[in-house]
Write a protein that holds these residues in place. Structure first.
Motif, PDB file in Angstrom:
ATOM      1  N   PHE A 192       9.842  29.452   0.428  1.00 46.96           N
ATOM      2  CA  PHE A 192       8.185  28.413   0.268  1.00 46.96           C
ATOM      3  C   PHE A 192       8.821  27.326   1.298  1.00 46.96           C
ATOM      4  O   PHE A 192       9.797  27.241   1.420  1.00 46.96           O
ATOM      5  CB  PHE A 192       8.194  27.580  -1.275  1.00 46.96           C
ATOM      6  N   PHE A 238      11.988  35.190  -2.490  1.00 45.90           N
ATOM      7  CA  PHE A 238      11.233  33.724  -2.764  1.00 45.90           C
ATOM      8  C   PHE A 238      11.227  33.400  -1.377  1.00 45.90           C
ATOM      9  O   PHE A 238      12.497  32.520  -1.655  1.00 45.90           O
ATOM     10  CB  PHE A 238      11.136  33.984  -3.672  1.00 45.90           C
ATOM     11  N   PHE A 270      18.420  27.266  -4.393  1.00 45.81           N
ATOM     12  CA  PHE A 270      17.606  27.732  -3.374  1.00 45.81           C
ATOM     13  C   PHE A 270      18.612  27.165  -2.250  1.00 45.81           C
ATOM     14  O   PHE A 270      19.315  25.658  -2.006  1.00 45.81           O
ATOM     15  CB  PHE A 270      16.199  26.963  -2.993  1.00 45.81           C
ATOM     16  N   GLU A 271      17.671  27.726  -0.561  1.00 44.68           N
ATOM     17  CA  GLU A 271      18.818  27.066  -0.006  1.00 44.68           C
ATOM     18  C   GLU A 271      18.111  27.692   1.885  1.00 44.68           C
ATOM     19  O   GLU A 271      16.852  27.965   1.500  1.00 44.68           O
ATOM     20  CB  GLU A 271      20.068  28.103   0.695  1.00 44.68           C
ATOM     21  N   TYR A 272      18.511  27.282   2.989  1.00 48.01           N
ATOM     22  CA  TYR A 272      17.133  26.375   4.076  1.00 48.01           C
ATOM     23  C   TYR A 272      17.235  28.322   3.868  1.00 48.01           C
ATOM     24  O   TYR A 272      18.854  29.073   4.503  1.00 48.01           O
ATOM     25  CB  TYR A 272      17.599  26.492   5.276  1.00 48.01           C
ATOM     26  N   GLN A 294      10.693  22.647   6.614  1.00 48.73           N
ATOM     27  CA  GLN A 294      11.243  23.707   6.670  1.00 48.73           C
ATOM     28  C   GLN A 294      11.257  24.905   5.700  1.00 48.73           C
ATOM     29  O   GLN A 294      11.076  24.303   4.862  1.00 48.73           O
ATOM     30  CB  GLN A 294      13.021  22.878   6.913  1.00 48.73           C
ATOM     31  N   MET A 319      15.154  31.546  -2.161  1.00 50.17           N
ATOM     32  CA  MET A 319      16.156  31.469  -3.260  1.00 50.17           C
ATOM     33  C   MET A 319      16.882  31.972  -3.054  1.00 50.17           C
ATOM     34  O   MET A 319      16.560  33.744  -2.566  1.00 50.17           O
ATOM     35  CB  MET A 319      15.126  31.917  -4.994  1.00 50.17           C
ATOM     36  N   ALA A 339      20.192  22.314   1.296  1.00 51.60           N
ATOM     37  CA  ALA A 339      19.512  21.821   1.836  1.00 51.60           C
ATOM     38  C   ALA A 339      18.857  20.443   0.821  1.00 51.60           C
ATOM     39  O   ALA A 339      19.530  19.508   0.055  1.00 51.60           O
ATOM     40  CB  ALA A 339      18.151  22.815   1.080  1.00 51.60           C
ATOM     41  N   ASP A 374       9.464  23.884   2.451  1.00 48.98           N
ATOM     42  CA  ASP A 374       9.650  22.330   2.016  1.00 48.98           C
ATOM     43  C   ASP A 374       8.493  20.628   2.043  1.00 48.98           C
ATOM     44  O   ASP A 374       7.285  21.205   3.704  1.00 48.98           O
ATOM     45  CB  ASP A 374      11.390  21.542   2.077  1.00 48.98           C
ATOM     46  N   ASP A 375       8.142  20.069   1.857  1.00 52.16           N
ATOM     47  CA  ASP A 375       7.321  19.017   2.988  1.00 52.16           C
ATOM     48  C   ASP A 375       8.060  18.304   4.255  1.00 52.16           C
ATOM     49  O   ASP A 375       7.058  17.997   4.978  1.00 52.16           O
ATOM     50  CB  ASP A 375       6.920  18.503   1.600  1.00 52.16           C
ATOM     51  N   LEU A 384      12.614  26.808   2.257  1.00 49.83           N
ATOM     52  CA  LEU A 384      13.568  26.975   1.977  1.00 49.83           C
ATOM     53  C   LEU A 384      13.297  28.848   1.128  1.00 49.83           C
ATOM     54  O   LEU A 384      12.305  29.415   0.987  1.00 49.83           O
ATOM     55  CB  LEU A 384      13.107  26.620   0.701  1.00 49.83           C
ATOM     56  N   PHE A 401       4.756  28.233  -4.705  1.00 50.25           N
ATOM     57  CA  PHE A 401       4.559  29.203  -3.765  1.00 50.25           C
ATOM     58  C   PHE A 401       4.313  30.146  -4.595  1.00 50.25           C
ATOM     59  O   PHE A 401       3.492  30.870  -5.941  1.00 50.25           O
ATOM     60  CB  PHE A 401       5.773  30.153  -3.616  1.00 50.25           C
TER      61      PHE A 401
END
Lengths: 494, 494
Positions: free
Chosen positions: A74, A72, A51-53, A80, A84, B13, A76-77, A82, B74
């Motif tokens: 979600f 997909f 996954f990436e930003y 930001q 897939m 990320a 991040d804590d 992310l 997610f």
């Protein structure tokens, strides 16, 4: 751990797949062979994260109109988003932009891995699937596109190993852009949206046919489930012209010794008033020339204006790979559906850097290719040799035999050596033999109390046994006699 | 596509890694070799999806106390929670429970792939990393654990290829459970939480030492960042006893010809009043016996009560693999950190099915192992042979040469053949030669206008050139002379 009160249900998530055993091994072997060809052509491996930003991946999927944008995602804590990866190209663009100065230019890499699409799952349509890509970043030359086409053919030829041959359909998006220019399409945002709709309409020709595509090009189309897809807003006359283009009628005059070249030149006459179209024509001419050098003939590739590809980011050459049997034009010619494709995407790295970094690539749809090959190769592979401890106290002896046998088989057969395993379940002789069957074992070695005492091993030919059993049916006497053929005692090695 | 107004920043990320070129190729080769050993032992491949329903994966991570529970999760568009796999064992349990009737029993499989942990990233600590696992599901026999240990040794030996040897530390969680029983630990929920805290405290011995672990076993511990971890609530006396156990002092009396067996029997005396501990002792005895059969000696494994492993789901045997040089006890002996581990988890499938399905497995930490090997093998691998079109009109000829050279090299060198590539950037001769250096090419073939006219190719030995350049420094005359050694014209093949 006590038994939980609310037991979870064991089920894989919607639209996902488990794969095991021989079919999975075959898919992996495919990837290895393709990768070896890529490396023979000077491409180095790269692995980026799953996954990436989300902003780094961008949104170029055909179904980006759906609420979840097809990916997909979600948080991040640190809040930001992310996402897939939905292909291996968008992460490559991020990687190149991030590491531009350190990379050789052009930068050639291959990559293989799963990608994920948040789509409505359907039969044979999974939300996780494997791709195996090669890309050249930093070359604007049509020779780089031609190299992709030649290498794709080489890779497919290698895995096909005579079961059919690769067949490439090649075109250039600038041809359609040029056609739209002659139809006075505006360069405004609305015009760009309409252009994208035209592209995606054409990409659906196989599935929807002429009427469906014409509906999508004009006022829109309602599918069987009642979902309505907006149209590109073309007039009937313009839509007819686009359909003519996509079905090859615009360039149908192309005939001659080299039909591809004749078709290209025929289309050049048709679209000569558009500068952008003529750029595409010039690229097709250069690709044609390199194809001659790499030995690709009209049996292997065709210039085909119906090819546009669904992803938004392509800017020039586009191509699609299928598997064919027979020679194009001959009555026995047939070509199976697409097993991969690619093209030129000169703006994807520019998203990050501003400056244009031209790039081109090819992607194999691994599962599709595996399915195409599997259909032609149905034989059930042999499982491992199993060693069965009919007596509990024989387990140690079984391990000793297994260790020796593995070494010996590897010396004799190298990579082709079958596996050797010791049965470790709690079952008796009957369960153990049933296990060997389930494992498709060709041979079982039995060590029970008798064998231990006599210093022997009973060797059972399970494949022979299976053949005999299927012939004898219920005849017990014949069975006892046949048993001698199938089963024999051999002395143990020291 | 116009230039976006808000250009995204090209950055991977947090806590994720890109890998490329030779180190990645080496990591992949590692996995292939390990997998080949697993298959030699009768394990078949399995690939489950990257994510699962969160309840199917369960929560067994060491840091499950963090708010996000250590996993990336997610929601699907039907509101169900999905979680990315944090290991390859939890998905296996789901797979076995879902397909129980169709599988051979015991079911042996291997799997390799990335796993994801939503942890605080740090130097060398990534949120995505690869594991390569083997598991036997459906065998309660300690022989299955011993097989894991022997196979792990065989796999590591294969990849080490003489650079050190595998070294296994083995214990059984039931020994610690037995000790806690003798300390009157309750079986209540509170007791189970405390037991888990004891386990995880012991698992941190390497990092925190005796004082840190003692704090965790009793009243808790504040780390350097100020974060406080609650303690297991043991009295000082009980904590001392646990530390004694974990440091091997309880069984220190173990000496004799076979020190492992002597240590096991010594601990048996110490814990004889606990039925659960004696189950662990009996398993260790049986493992010891199979280790004799598979040829593992005290040079390869040791019974070590400090090994408990951090994951909650282990129920019996646990073991950890490291790489050692020298012989244990000898002055030159040294053992590098853990490169893998595993153990028995008899309750993981029962979560779904109610009935107990015993299982045991081993997992290689691929990146760790690769790092350990890389430290010992620093040589820079050769890149591909590059063909440089010094004149633009030479591109076709370069492709012709490349096609022929690839075929020839593959015939001569098979899998070891170097790649062959054509430079496709827009740069002149200087940029092209710089590119070849960046690719670590051993040889460049140059085709310019001269070469085309004369029907030759200039062959340039870049490795030799590099050596000479590093010796000559700035001496231009010597350089011109040396050039003849490095560069020569050869006629082109027909």
């Amino acid at each position: 751990m006590n038994e939980p009160v609310n037991r979870p249900k064991a089920r894989r998530a919607r639209g996902l797949n488990d794969r095991r055993g021989a079919p999975l091994a075959m898919e992996r072997a495919l990837i290895q062979r393709i990768a070896k060809v890529y490396e023979d052509w000077g491409f180095e491996p790269l692995e980026t994260p799953a996954f990436e930003y989300a902003d780094a991946l961008g949104k170029f999927l055909p179904d980006q109109d759906r609420p979840n944008e097809g990916v997909f995602a979600f948080q991040d804590d640190d809040e930001q988003w992310l996402a897939m990866r939905y292909d291996l190209t968008a992460p490559l663009a991020r990687f190149v932009a991030e590491n531009f100065d350190a990379l050789p230019k052009p930068y050639r890499r291959w990559a293989a891995g799963p990608v994920w699409r948040n789509e409505k799952p359907g039969p044979g349509r999974f939300r996780e699937f494997w791709q195996c890509d090669a890309d050249t970043v930093g070359s604007a030359s049509p020779a780089a596109d031609a190299e992709m086409i030649a290498m794709a053919c080489a890779a497919l030829e290698d895995v096909l190993n005579g079961l059919g041959h690769p067949y490439m359909k090649v075109s250039d998006r600038r041809l359609l852009d040029g056609l739209l220019e002659t139809l006075n399409f505006s360069q405004s945002d609305a015009g760009r949206t309409a252009r994208l709709r035209v592209l995606r309409s054409i990409d659906k020709f196989d599935r929807l046919g002429r009427d469906g595509v014409t509906a999508l090009l004009t006022t829109g189309r309602k599918d069987q489930s009642g979902d309505f897809t907006e149209g590109a807003g073309l007039s009937d006359h313009h839509a007819a012209r686009v359909v003519e283009f996509a079905t090859g009628f615009l360039a149908a005059a192309g005939q001659g010794q080299d039909q591809n070249l004749a078709t290209i030149e025929s289309l050049a006459k048709e679209l000569h008033s558009s500068a952008i179209a003529m750029e595409g024509i010039q690229a097709m001419r250069e690709i044609h020339a390199v194809n001659m050098a790499t030995g690709l003939s009209q049996d292997n590739w065709t210039f085909d204006t119906s090819i546009v590809r669904g992803l938004e980011y392509y800017t020039g050459t586009v191509f699609e790979a299928s598997i064919a049997t027979g020679i194009p034009g001959a009555p026995d010619f047939s070509s199976f559906g697409s097993v991969g494709g690619g093209g030129r995407y000169d703006d994807l790295v520019a998203r990050f850097r501003g400056e244009r970094i031209p790039a081109t690539g090819f992607s194999v749809g691994v599962s599709r290719l595996a399915a195409a090959l599997q259909a032609q190769d149905e034989a059930q592979a042999d499982g491992p040799i199993v060693i069965l401890p009919f007596a509990k106290e024989a387990v140690g002896e079984c391990f000793r035999i297994a260790m020796g046998l593995r070494t010996e088989l590897r010396m004799l057969l190298s990579e082709d050596a079958p596996g050797v395993e010791v049965y470790l379940g709690g079952g008796g002789p009957k369960a153990q033999l049933k296990y060997a069957d389930k494992r498709h074992s060709p041979i079982a070695l039995i060590v029970g109390g008798d064998e231990l005492a006599k210093g022997v091993v009973t060797l059972k030919d399970l494949k022979l046994g299976e053949r005999i059993a299927s012939q004898l049916g219920e005849d017990r006497e014949a069975y006892a006699k046949a048993r001698e053929q199938v089963q024999q005692e051999v002395p143990r090695a020291a």
